[in-house]
Motif scaffolding. Structure first.
Motif, short mmCIF file in Angstrom:
data_model
loop_
_atom_site.label_atom_id
_atom_site.label_comp_id
_atom_site.label_asym_id
_atom_site.label_seq_id
_atom_site.Cartn_x
_atom_site.Cartn_y
_atom_site.Cartn_z
N ALA A 236 11.80 -3.61 2.86
CA ALA A 236 10.78 -3.78 1.82
C ALA A 236 10.07 -2.46 1.54
O ALA A 236 9.77 -2.13 0.38
N VAL A 237 9.82 -1.69 2.59
CA VAL A 237 9.16 -0.39 2.42
C VAL A 237 10.05 0.55 1.60
O VAL A 237 9.59 1.21 0.67
N ARG A 238 11.34 0.59 1.95
CA ARG A 238 12.27 1.47 1.23
C ARG A 238 12.33 1.08 -0.25
O ARG A 238 12.41 1.95 -1.12
N ALA A 239 12.28 -0.24 -0.52
CA ALA A 239 12.35 -0.69 -1.91
C ALA A 239 11.12 -0.25 -2.71
O ALA A 239 11.20 -0.03 -3.91
N SER B 95 0.82 -1.22 0.00
CA SER B 95 0.00 0.00 0.00
C SER B 95 0.85 1.27 0.00
O SER B 95 0.34 2.36 -0.24
N VAL B 96 2.14 1.11 0.29
CA VAL B 96 3.03 2.28 0.30
C VAL B 96 3.10 2.91 -1.08
O VAL B 96 3.17 4.13 -1.22
N ALA C 185 11.95 3.36 -3.64
CA ALA C 185 13.24 3.64 -4.28
C ALA C 185 12.99 3.99 -5.74
O ALA C 185 12.25 3.31 -6.44
N GLY C 186 13.58 5.05 -6.19
CA GLY C 186 13.39 5.44 -7.58
C GLY C 186 12.12 6.24 -7.81
O GLY C 186 11.94 6.84 -8.86
N ALA C 187 11.22 6.21 -6.81
CA ALA C 187 10.00 7.02 -6.95
C ALA C 187 10.29 8.47 -6.56
O ALA C 187 11.41 8.81 -6.21
N ASP C 188 9.28 9.27 -6.53
CA ASP C 188 9.36 10.72 -6.23
C ASP C 188 10.11 11.46 -7.32
O ASP C 188 11.32 11.56 -7.32
#
Lengths: 494, 773
Positions: free
Chosen positions: B764-767, B743-744, B770-773
């Motif tokens: 897992a949350v960081r992954a 859901s993140v 990652a690359g987003a934003d």
């Protein structure tokens, strides 16, 4: 001088004169008394299978606390009543706690069961009327069960606490208290000779003199750490000085501006005072060890033993606490943060011991937050522990930031670069936050170990500072936390 | 003899199906239930402590034990050279598991010598005085570095999976890790050996497999099996950790007793126990999957890389069961399921509740999640679409047809009862407005095969005596480790003779009463032993029927055993009166009973057959919240619906389900095993290895038994096994965490490894971002 220890078992006084200084209460029960109902599960105070209740006389009644007998030195129980699992039933009639455990199917393999029975027994004696589920969880957090999944045990505790408190211990409380009062004396205990002894001085002066004479002796307060040196490290500790009998050392006083904590005051005794300073401190204390550990372990001991992951030092450092040390008849005060020099090394001279702590209360404008990060919420040791005190002025500018972490270095340590990055900035200044997060990377170079990787520690330290700032800036903890929400505490207080 | 072809109506049952408390419960709560360490030691009992080298791999070039021998209280020290018979505690007598290692060290904690002393404390302290000179090698710790195999690769192949995957509309490949697990039985490993005359040895051993202990002790002492008797009244938990792993301590105790001619007891310290004994296998699972736009599987190619540790132990059966459960509840049209069993310089991994099955099932559920998140579907819909179905979609990757499928009705019932769809919508909306905290929901099924896949183990024996006063003595080959086996079997015996439970004496498992027994494992304890006990009862009753017919001319159809009485036509007597009359007439009132599971067959070489008598089913729905800043997680709600057929004892079965759930939840969340680069286990005590505590279970933890007509095959009173299957229910906890992570950043596929510790969740949350934003 007394050359024996004395305690009460099953209504009778037991006196032991040939005491091995390293003997544990569990070995006394199992090997000497052949009372094998009490089990050894881990030998380090973490599983609770060996739980027994220790009764102390308080105002004409007996007050019971659950303790782990595996790391309780036998000498430490002088002047108390010991209640073990075999003692509860009367003939074939089970104690209400035991009956509830049977009725709710609370045992499967049964090995942890005596420990649970004793923890719930302590709760039963401690409370009147129904007890909330959350509180029950706290009372049994130090008891591990691998079979049942806990639900029937919780149900048994809920059920027995719904009923009246009527058992033989309540009925005999005044008599037992009388017996314990009779045992209480002001004599120094010394069993053994100058090469090998168990000593329990009755006064600070006696303690100071004895320790100066035997600076290699090991000082034991609650024994929750020293017990493991014996049961796990198999160290030989020929000279043991127990400080639990020292008069005046177990006091706690709220002066209005600060809380003074004597060196032998237990976590359990300190918890309400800490909660009164700030709900987060109360939650932190709730999560230190277990009921058993908090009934024995002391705040003074936690500070004095210098563990890099001790939970109280970061909070005490953020609060600006000081400690008092004594050697012979000379005393000195020291900021808690200055006590820790490097891993395993403290600012403490040979023969010097901790007599107490001074914890400043929060002043108007001060916001305190602390967080303990663990794999398991209850009864676990932090991978990272962060404590924060921000002093804000009327314009929400941070006039002082005190930030301390455990688990990030060999000692509990302040994050001075991060603090500096926040000084003089608005609590809502996101640029200042970013600077502080970056500075945090300079403050620490954490290690990899079985609790967490260095990377996780660094990221978590960052996250905790972020969380503290968010909350200090007004985000309610219902949006930032899974447990220990401050709004719940506020609700409960109202 | 077919025992119970006809189902007995519940209304006629007076003991079976009742929620009776555990037979030892009053003794558990008063501390009078005796475990081996509580047995009064015979005078002169000595105590044993183990010593081990400071390396995980390499050679001992010199071992100086002089200071050990002269330490206070030490009576004797033993090394491998002091063993008169076989130095082998491997369950299959492979010789790869020495009781005492020689000069080659294969894992840190491998026992090299034992100290026998007057007290346990003296023995433990003396071990520290050993001086090792060693040449260390670099230990192989995890599967990524391992190349040596403990067993050849083995695979199930159905159809042409490669082609099926290649031609599927959608394909992905993935790799993930699932961790091992320490048993953490509350009573650690222990044995006490008491020497008798003429080479006899009585061994009290906290073991799930007394016959194996007997055989290994006899080999080590070089005496016949008949000279060795093994007894176990109860264990303080087993969970598979005392199936093969209990033998070494019993063998060492017996060796010490034979050498000193005194009783010898060996109780491992908790840290030693955790360092020295095997655990649940951990895996790296590599897989490729082909599926269609609806999420329906076309082909699955999965390789399970198992860390087996330094020896074979039970890794054949355990990892086979991983393969047998790689499908969980789903039909794989074409598949290859391959297992690779890697040798490492770590403790030898072993049986643990579920016996490899959980790891296979976690793979299947993770694959379902991945497909759902790739397609943007609710994972439950993808799961349901792939369920086995009667007809063309009912054949497992090992060729067995699923004929007792309850998945569809059971999952549908739970989905409704737990309000899955409404909660899904509510959680999705909640997550959209919550930045730091995220909630997740998952409903996962289980299908677990019941029977030992090693066919010979599907047998059991029992011994029942009826005494002249009408009291009964019950003994069988199963062992009690808390699961309520003794109670359930006694319920069956009491039912058969129509008496109260108090009339049935439950007795310790002993190899001289019932020989050549199987381990109490594979959830089979009640299925096998209650049937054997029932058969023993029926043999005695047949003799009583014949006696009654001859003496009173009452045919057996008019004889009833009920309400503590025997009704013979118009005559009423107590069981004692009948027993005494039969005794006077010289009728044998004791019988052994035997049972072997019918209809099963498995040819491992050909990978063909019907290995399971039946399947047990269940499903659970879990809701969690995670803290995306710290990776912390809290379980908010659990609903379980589980199939135990028709229960022999609902309270006991619910206890197994709740307990199994929480144990499995620990495996997938807080329980993490960490070895350092030197091969030393760093999580070897409850201070560092965190099993769930009371506050880890939510207030809403609802467990219900699925109502049915019972097992479709002839099991004991149509009940089903319940020991292991619930362990896998909490895969829903893991998938709910995965769902919260998803859901993140909706649209990105979460990559969560097990156990989902705060660190794993944070990773897992960081992954996800990652690359987003």
């Amino acid at each position: 001088m007394r050359e024996s220890i004395r305690f009460v078992r099953q209504g009778k006084i037991v006196e032991i004169a040939d005491l091995d200084p390293m003997a544990t209460l569990l070995d006394h029960l199992r090997l000497t008394e052949c009372a094998t109902g009490t089990k050894e599960g881990c030998g380090e105070g973490d599983c609770g299978a060996c739980t027994v209740a220790i009764g102390r006389s308080r105002g004409g009644k007996v007050v019971y606390e659950a303790v782990n007998s595996c790391i309780q030195l036998l000498g430490m129980v002088d002047g108390t009543e010991i209640v073990a699992v075999e003692d509860l039933a009367s003939g074939d009639t089970l104690h209400p706690v035991q009956a509830a455990m049977v009725e709710k199917h609370g045992s499967q393999c049964g090995f942890c069961t005596p420990g649970f029975v004793m923890s719930i027994f302590a709760l039963y004696q401690h409370s009147e009327g129904p007890v909330a589920r959350g509180e029950i969880n706290d009372w049994i957090a130090g008891n591990l069960c691998r079979c049942t999944g806990y639900k029937p045990i919780i149900d048994a505790a809920l059920s027995v606490c719904e009923g009246p408190r009527a058992d033989k211990y309540r009925a005999a409380s005044a008599d037992t208290a009388g017996l314990l009062d009779f045992l209480s004396d002001d004599k120094d205990i010394f069993i053994g000779d100058d090469t090998r002894f168990f000593a329990a001085p009755a006064s600070v002066e006696g303690l100071a003199a004895l320790y100066q004479k035997h600076p290699t002796a090991v000082i034991v307060a609650g024994g929750t750490d020293v017990g493991l040196w014996i049961t796990k490290q198999l160290r030989d500790l020929p000279k043991i000085i127990h400080i639990g009998r020292v008069k005046g050392l177990d006091g706690i006083e709220d002066t209005g501006r600060e809380v003074l904590i004597g060196a032998t005051a237990t976590y359990a005794k300190a918890e309400p005072y800490m909660r009164a300073i700030d709900p987060d401190l109360g939650e932190l204390f709730r999560r230190i060890g277990s009921k058993q550990v908090r009934a024995s372990g002391t705040v003074g001991g936690n500070v004095a033993n210098g563990s890099p992951i001790g939970d109280t030092p970061p909070a005490l450092i953020a609060l600006g606490a000081t400690m008092e040390l004594r050697r012979g008849d000379r005393a000195r005060a020291l900021a808690v943060e200055d006590f820790y020099i490097e891993y395993g090394k403290q600012n403490r001279a040979s023969g010097e011991f901790v007599t107490g702590l001074m914890v400043p209360k929060l002043k108007p404008g001060q916001v305190f937050r602390c967080y303990k990060i663990t794999k398991r919420f209850d009864q676990d040791i932090s991978s990272v522990m962060g404590a924060f005190r921000f002093t804000l002025d009327a314009d929400s500018v941070i006039r002082e930031a005190r930030i301390a972490y455990g688990g990030m270095a060999g000692i509990p340590k302040r994050a001075k670069a991060a603090e500096a990055a926040l000084h003089g900035t608005s609590i809502r200044d996101s640029a200042a936050w970013s600077n502080a997060f970056a500075a945090l990377r300079l403050d620490f170079a954490p290690l990899d170990d079985h609790r967490a990787s260095a990377n996780y520690r660094a990221e978590t330290a960052h996250a905790l500072l972020g969380k503290a700032l968010l909350e200090a800036a007004g985000t309610p903890t219902g949006r930032t936390r899974l447990i220990g929400r401050r709004e719940e505490f506020t609700d409960a207080a109202e | 003899m077919p025992p119970s072809d006809v189902m007995v109506p519940d209304a006629e049952l007076s003991v079976v199906r009742k929620s009776l408390p555990h037979d030892s419960a009053p003794r558990h709560v008063t501390g009078s239930a005796a475990y081996i360490d509580d047995i009064r030691e015979p005078a002169g009992t000595l105590h044993i402590a183990p010593g081990y080298a400071p390396i995980a791999a390499g050679k001992i070039t010199a071992l100086d034990l002089d200071a050990v021998r002269t330490a206070p209280g030490v009576v004797a020290v033993m090394t491998a050279d002091d063993i008169p018979g076989a130095n082998d505690v491997s369950p299959k007598l492979l010789g790869d598991d020495p009781a005492l290692a020689g000069d080659t060290i294969r894992f840190h904690g491998q026992v090299v010598f034992i100290v026998i002393a007057k007290t346990r404390d003296q023995a433990r302290r003396a071990t520290k005085k050993a001086k090792f000179t060693t040449v260390a090698e670099t230990p192989i710790i995890d599967v990524d570095d391992a190349t040596d195999l403990v067993l050849p690769d083995y695979a199930f192949i159905q159809g042409d999976p490669e082609a099926a995957i290649a031609t599927a509309p959608r394909i992905f490949e993935d790799s993930f890790r699932v961790g091992g697990q320490e048993h953490f039985y509350l009573e650690g490993q222990i044995a006490m050996a008491v020497p008798g005359e003429a080479g006899e040895m009585l061994v009290y051993s906290s073991t799930q497999h007394p016959s194996e202990v007997q055989h290994l002790v006899s080999h080590a002492l070089h005496v016949p099996s008949s000279a060795v008797t093994v007894e176990i009244r109860r264990m303080g938990g087993g969970f598979g950790g005392k199936e093969s792993q209990a033998s070494q301590w019993a063998v060492l105790a017996a060796l010490a007793a034979a050498k000193t001619k005194r009783p010898c007891k060996m109780r491992l310290d908790r840290d030693d126990d955790m360092i020295m004994t095997g655990k649940r296998h951990d895996f790296r699972v590599d897989y490729r999957v082909g599926y269609d736009d609806e999420g329906l599987l076309q082909g699955v190619d999965v390789t399970f890389n198992a860390r087996c540790g330094h020896s074979e132990d039970l890794s054949m059966g355990v990892v086979d069961r991983t393969m047998f459960h790689a499908d969980n509840s789903y039909f794989y049209p074409q598949s290859r399921v391959l297992a690779r069993r890697l040798r490492t310089n770590t403790c030898s991994n072993t049986a643990f509740r579920g016996f490899g099955g959980p790891q296979g099932m976690v793979f299947a559920e993770r694959m379902m999640d991945q497909i759902a998140y790739r397609l943007g579907k609710d994972p439950l819909d993808v799961r349901k679409a792939n369920f086995y179905r009667d007809g063309s979609r009912d054949r497992t990757p090992y060729g067995m047809q699923v004929t007792d499928n309850l998945l569809h009705e059971l999952v549908a019932e739970l989905e409704t009862k737990c309000d899955y769809r409404a909660r899904r919508a509510e959680i999705t909306a909640w997550n959209a407005q919550s930045r730091i905290l995220k909630r997740g929901l998952a409903l996962t099924p289980i299908k677990f095969g019941i029977s030992f896949t090693l066919m010979m183990l599907n047998q059991a024996g029992a011994l029942v005596h009826l005494y002249r006063d009408g009291s009964l003595h019950l003994n069988h080959g199963g062992t009690e480790m808390g699961q309520g086996l003794f109670l359930k079997v006694a319920q069956v015996v009491a039912e058969e003779f129509g008496v109260d439970m108090g009339k049935v004496a439950i007795t310790a498992t002993r190899t001289d009463k019932v020989p050549n027994t199987s381990p109490t494992a594979a959830s089979s304890g009640t299925d096998l032993n209650a049937m054997a006990a029932l058969n023993a009862c029926k043999i005695i009753k047949d003799r009583l029927f014949a006696f009654i017919e001859e003496k009173w001319q009452v045919p057996r159809s008019q004889v009833k055993f009920r309400d503590n009485q025997v009704l013979l036509g118009n005559r009423v007597m107590s069981l004692g009166e009948l027993a005494n009359a039969a005794y006077v007439d010289r009728v044998q009132l004791s019988s052994a009973g035997f049972y072997k599971t019918p209809t099963i067959a498995w040819d491992r070489d050909k990978a063909e057959g019907r290995p399971f008598f039946y399947f047990a089913y269940g499903a659970s729905c879990t809701e969690v919240t995670i803290d995306t800043m710290t990776g912390e997680m809290k379980v908010d709600r659990i609903d379980v619906l589980h199939d135990v057929g028709k229960s022999l004892n609902p309270a006991i079965d619910i206890g197994q389900i709740e307990g199994g759930f929480v144990q499995g939840m620990g495996w997938l969340t807080t329980e993490e095993l960490v070895w350092d680069k030197q091969g030393r286990l760093r999580t070897h005590a409850p201070s560092t290895y965190k099993i769930p505590a009371a506050s880890d279970i939510p207030e809403h933890f609802k467990v219900e038994l699925f109502e049915s007509d019972g097992a479709r095959v002839d099991t004991i009173y149509r009940s089903k096994a319940v020991g292991e299957p619930p362990l896998m229910l909490p895969i829903s906890v893991f998938c709910a965490i995965n769902n919260a992570v998803a859901s993140v950043n909706p649209g990105t596929v979460p990559m969560l490894d097990a156990p989902a510790t705060p660190e794993a969740i944070m990773k897992a949350v960081r992954a996800m971002t990652a690359g987003a934003d």
